[in-house]
Design a protein around this motif. Structure first.
Motif, PDB file in Angstrom:
ATOM      1  N   LEU A   1    -131.502  19.128 -42.880  1.00  0.00           N
ATOM      2  CA  LEU A   1    -131.249  19.743 -41.580  1.00  0.00           C
ATOM      3  C   LEU A   1    -131.954  21.094 -41.581  1.00  0.00           C
ATOM      4  O   LEU A   1    -131.504  22.027 -42.228  1.00  0.00           O
ATOM      5  CB  LEU A   1    -129.746  19.891 -41.368  1.00  0.00           C
ATOM      6  CG  LEU A   1    -128.944  18.603 -41.611  1.00  0.00           C
ATOM      7  CD1 LEU A   1    -127.456  18.878 -41.597  1.00  0.00           C
ATOM      8  CD2 LEU A   1    -129.327  17.539 -40.618  1.00  0.00           C
ATOM      9  N   ASP A   2    -133.073  21.156 -40.875  1.00  0.00           N
ATOM     10  CA  ASP A   2    -133.964  22.306 -40.961  1.00  0.00           C
ATOM     11  C   ASP A   2    -133.779  23.282 -39.803  1.00  0.00           C
ATOM     12  O   ASP A   2    -133.723  22.880 -38.646  1.00  0.00           O
ATOM     13  CB  ASP A   2    -135.425  21.843 -40.973  1.00  0.00           C
ATOM     14  CG  ASP A   2    -135.767  21.029 -42.201  1.00  0.00           C
ATOM     15  OD1 ASP A   2    -135.057  21.158 -43.212  1.00  0.00           O
ATOM     16  OD2 ASP A   2    -136.743  20.271 -42.152  1.00  0.00           O
ATOM     17  N   GLY A   3    -133.717  24.561 -40.149  1.00  0.00           N
ATOM     18  CA  GLY A   3    -133.676  25.623 -39.156  1.00  0.00           C
ATOM     19  C   GLY A   3    -135.076  26.131 -38.863  1.00  0.00           C
ATOM     20  O   GLY A   3    -136.076  25.583 -39.337  1.00  0.00           O
ATOM     21  N   SER A   4    -135.163  27.185 -38.097  1.00  0.00           N
ATOM     22  CA  SER A   4    -136.452  27.705 -37.626  1.00  0.00           C
ATOM     23  C   SER A   4    -137.355  28.192 -38.753  1.00  0.00           C
ATOM     24  O   SER A   4    -138.578  28.186 -38.620  1.00  0.00           O
ATOM     25  CB  SER A   4    -136.235  28.819 -36.611  1.00  0.00           C
ATOM     26  OG  SER A   4    -135.513  29.889 -37.204  1.00  0.00           O
ATOM     27  N   THR A   5    -136.787  28.607 -39.881  1.00  0.00           N
ATOM     28  CA  THR A   5    -137.634  29.086 -40.983  1.00  0.00           C
ATOM     29  C   THR A   5    -138.519  27.970 -41.537  1.00  0.00           C
ATOM     30  O   THR A   5    -139.542  28.247 -42.155  1.00  0.00           O
ATOM     31  CB  THR A   5    -136.790  29.658 -42.139  1.00  0.00           C
ATOM     32  OG1 THR A   5    -135.926  28.636 -42.638  1.00  0.00           O
ATOM     33  CG2 THR A   5    -135.978  30.848 -41.681  1.00  0.00           C
ATOM     34  N   HIS A   6    -138.146  26.728 -41.292  1.00  0.00           N
ATOM     35  CA  HIS A   6    -138.929  25.601 -41.809  1.00  0.00           C
ATOM     36  C   HIS A   6    -140.229  25.385 -41.040  1.00  0.00           C
ATOM     37  O   HIS A   6    -141.029  24.530 -41.392  1.00  0.00           O
ATOM     38  CB  HIS A   6    -138.083  24.323 -41.817  1.00  0.00           C
ATOM     39  CG  HIS A   6    -136.989  24.369 -42.832  1.00  0.00           C
ATOM     40  ND1 HIS A   6    -137.129  23.876 -44.104  1.00  0.00           N
ATOM     41  CD2 HIS A   6    -135.744  24.893 -42.768  1.00  0.00           C
ATOM     42  CE1 HIS A   6    -136.019  24.077 -44.778  1.00  0.00           C
ATOM     43  NE2 HIS A   6    -135.163  24.692 -43.990  1.00  0.00           N
ATOM     44  N   PHE A   7    -140.457  26.170 -39.983  1.00  0.00           N
ATOM     45  CA  PHE A   7    -141.727  26.113 -39.248  1.00  0.00           C
ATOM     46  C   PHE A   7    -142.794  26.983 -39.907  1.00  0.00           C
ATOM     47  O   PHE A   7    -143.975  26.854 -39.607  1.00  0.00           O
ATOM     48  CB  PHE A   7    -141.547  26.582 -37.796  1.00  0.00           C
ATOM     49  CG  PHE A   7    -140.748  25.638 -36.954  1.00  0.00           C
ATOM     50  CD1 PHE A   7    -141.203  24.353 -36.702  1.00  0.00           C
ATOM     51  CD2 PHE A   7    -139.543  26.038 -36.402  1.00  0.00           C
ATOM     52  CE1 PHE A   7    -140.467  23.481 -35.917  1.00  0.00           C
ATOM     53  CE2 PHE A   7    -138.804  25.168 -35.612  1.00  0.00           C
ATOM     54  CZ  PHE A   7    -139.267  23.892 -35.375  1.00  0.00           C
ATOM     55  N   GLU A   8    -142.386  27.881 -40.782  1.00  0.00           N
ATOM     56  CA  GLU A   8    -143.331  28.776 -41.439  1.00  0.00           C
ATOM     57  C   GLU A   8    -144.196  27.983 -42.416  1.00  0.00           C
ATOM     58  O   GLU A   8    -143.681  27.127 -43.145  1.00  0.00           O
ATOM     59  CB  GLU A   8    -142.577  29.885 -42.171  1.00  0.00           C
ATOM     60  CG  GLU A   8    -141.775  30.770 -41.245  1.00  0.00           C
ATOM     61  CD  GLU A   8    -140.872  31.740 -41.976  1.00  0.00           C
ATOM     62  OE1 GLU A   8    -141.033  31.916 -43.210  1.00  0.00           O
ATOM     63  OE2 GLU A   8    -139.997  32.322 -41.320  1.00  0.00           O
ATOM     64  N   PRO A   9    -145.508  28.238 -42.439  1.00  0.00           N
ATOM     65  CA  PRO A   9    -146.410  27.449 -43.288  1.00  0.00           C
ATOM     66  C   PRO A   9    -145.964  27.340 -44.739  1.00  0.00           C
ATOM     67  O   PRO A   9    -146.056  26.269 -45.338  1.00  0.00           O
ATOM     68  CB  PRO A   9    -147.739  28.197 -43.174  1.00  0.00           C
ATOM     69  CG  PRO A   9    -147.676  28.853 -41.834  1.00  0.00           C
ATOM     70  CD  PRO A   9    -146.232  29.241 -41.646  1.00  0.00           C
ATOM     71  N   ARG A  10    -145.475  28.417 -45.304  1.00  0.00           N
ATOM     72  CA  ARG A  10    -145.021  28.386 -46.702  1.00  0.00           C
ATOM     73  C   ARG A  10    -143.860  27.402 -46.882  1.00  0.00           C
ATOM     74  O   ARG A  10    -143.787  26.667 -47.854  1.00  0.00           O
ATOM     75  CB  ARG A  10    -144.621  29.790 -47.118  1.00  0.00           C
ATOM     76  CG  ARG A  10    -144.221  29.918 -48.543  1.00  0.00           C
ATOM     77  CD  ARG A  10    -143.900  31.357 -48.860  1.00  0.00           C
ATOM     78  NE  ARG A  10    -143.649  31.519 -50.274  1.00  0.00           N
ATOM     79  CZ  ARG A  10    -143.445  32.660 -50.856  1.00  0.00           C
ATOM     80  NH1 ARG A  10    -143.469  33.772 -50.147  1.00  0.00           N
ATOM     81  NH2 ARG A  10    -143.217  32.722 -52.147  1.00  0.00           N
ATOM     82  N   GLU A  11    -142.934  27.397 -45.919  1.00  0.00           N
ATOM     83  CA  GLU A  11    -141.772  26.502 -45.987  1.00  0.00           C
ATOM     84  C   GLU A  11    -142.176  25.051 -45.736  1.00  0.00           C
ATOM     85  O   GLU A  11    -141.617  24.140 -46.343  1.00  0.00           O
ATOM     86  CB  GLU A  11    -140.697  26.936 -44.988  1.00  0.00           C
ATOM     87  CG  GLU A  11    -140.026  28.233 -45.348  1.00  0.00           C
ATOM     88  CD  GLU A  11    -139.332  28.185 -46.705  1.00  0.00           C
ATOM     89  OE1 GLU A  11    -138.610  27.212 -46.978  1.00  0.00           O
ATOM     90  OE2 GLU A  11    -139.506  29.131 -47.495  1.00  0.00           O
ATOM     91  N   VAL A  12    -143.152  24.832 -44.856  1.00  0.00           N
ATOM     92  CA  VAL A  12    -143.641  23.474 -44.600  1.00  0.00           C
ATOM     93  C   VAL A  12    -144.196  22.878 -45.894  1.00  0.00           C
ATOM     94  O   VAL A  12    -143.896  21.725 -46.247  1.00  0.00           O
ATOM     95  CB  VAL A  12    -144.707  23.467 -43.485  1.00  0.00           C
ATOM     96  CG1 VAL A  12    -145.385  22.102 -43.373  1.00  0.00           C
ATOM     97  CG2 VAL A  12    -144.085  23.861 -42.148  1.00  0.00           C
ATOM     98  N   LYS A  13    -144.977  23.669 -46.616  1.00  0.00           N
ATOM     99  CA  LYS A  13    -145.538  23.206 -47.896  1.00  0.00           C
ATOM    100  C   LYS A  13    -144.424  22.939 -48.908  1.00  0.00           C
ATOM    101  O   LYS A  13    -144.447  21.930 -49.612  1.00  0.00           O
ATOM    102  CB  LYS A  13    -146.510  24.239 -48.465  1.00  0.00           C
ATOM    103  CG  LYS A  13    -147.810  24.306 -47.715  1.00  0.00           C
ATOM    104  CD  LYS A  13    -148.722  25.345 -48.330  1.00  0.00           C
ATOM    105  CE  LYS A  13    -150.008  25.441 -47.556  1.00  0.00           C
ATOM    106  NZ  LYS A  13    -150.919  26.433 -48.142  1.00  0.00           N
ATOM    107  N   LYS A  14    -143.473  23.825 -48.979  1.00  0.00           N
ATOM    108  CA  LYS A  14    -142.350  23.660 -49.908  1.00  0.00           C
ATOM    109  C   LYS A  14    -141.570  22.383 -49.579  1.00  0.00           C
ATOM    110  O   LYS A  14    -141.228  21.604 -50.473  1.00  0.00           O
ATOM    111  CB  LYS A  14    -141.433  24.881 -49.821  1.00  0.00           C
ATOM    112  CG  LYS A  14    -140.226  24.825 -50.721  1.00  0.00           C
ATOM    113  CD  LYS A  14    -139.387  26.088 -50.535  1.00  0.00           C
ATOM    114  CE  LYS A  14    -138.065  25.977 -51.249  1.00  0.00           C
ATOM    115  NZ  LYS A  14    -137.206  27.136 -50.957  1.00  0.00           N
ATOM    116  N   ASP A  15    -141.309  22.161 -48.292  1.00  0.00           N
ATOM    117  CA  ASP A  15    -140.584  20.963 -47.871  1.00  0.00           C
ATOM    118  C   ASP A  15    -141.363  19.698 -48.221  1.00  0.00           C
ATOM    119  O   ASP A  15    -140.774  18.710 -48.674  1.00  0.00           O
ATOM    120  CB  ASP A  15    -140.312  20.989 -46.366  1.00  0.00           C
ATOM    121  CG  ASP A  15    -139.263  22.020 -45.975  1.00  0.00           C
ATOM    122  OD1 ASP A  15    -138.505  22.469 -46.854  1.00  0.00           O
ATOM    123  OD2 ASP A  15    -139.216  22.375 -44.779  1.00  0.00           O
TER     124      ASP A  15
END
Length: 85
Positions: free
Chosen positions: A23-37
């Protein structure tokens, strides 16, 4: 609700010991978080886990569709659709 998975890290939900639901919040839109996910998704797949990801809007405004999608994936797994042939 958080569950630790070896090699993956902590996931939001683990359904029937095979399906990770994040369940992803808005921080998951950041490129670094996208790669981590993506790396976590791949690690989960290597460990035998399927992953579905949902955003806030999905969970709050489209809850029934989320539940149906989770159930559909579990049905497909039961039919062997995600198992090696």
């Amino acid at each position: 609700m958080h569950v630790p998975l070896p090699g993956v890290g902590e996931v939001d939900c683990l359904v029937e010991e095979c399906l990770v639901v994040e369940l992803d919040g808005s921080t998951h839109f950041e490129p670094r978080e996208v790669k981590k996910d993506q790396r976590r998704n791949n690690a989960g797949m290597r460990g035998g886990f399927l992953t579905l990801r949902y955003y806030y809007d999905d969970v709050v405004y489209h809850r029934e569709a989320v539940v149906e999608e989770v159930l559909a994936v579990l049905r497909l797994r039961t039919l062997g659709r995600f198992a090696p042939e």
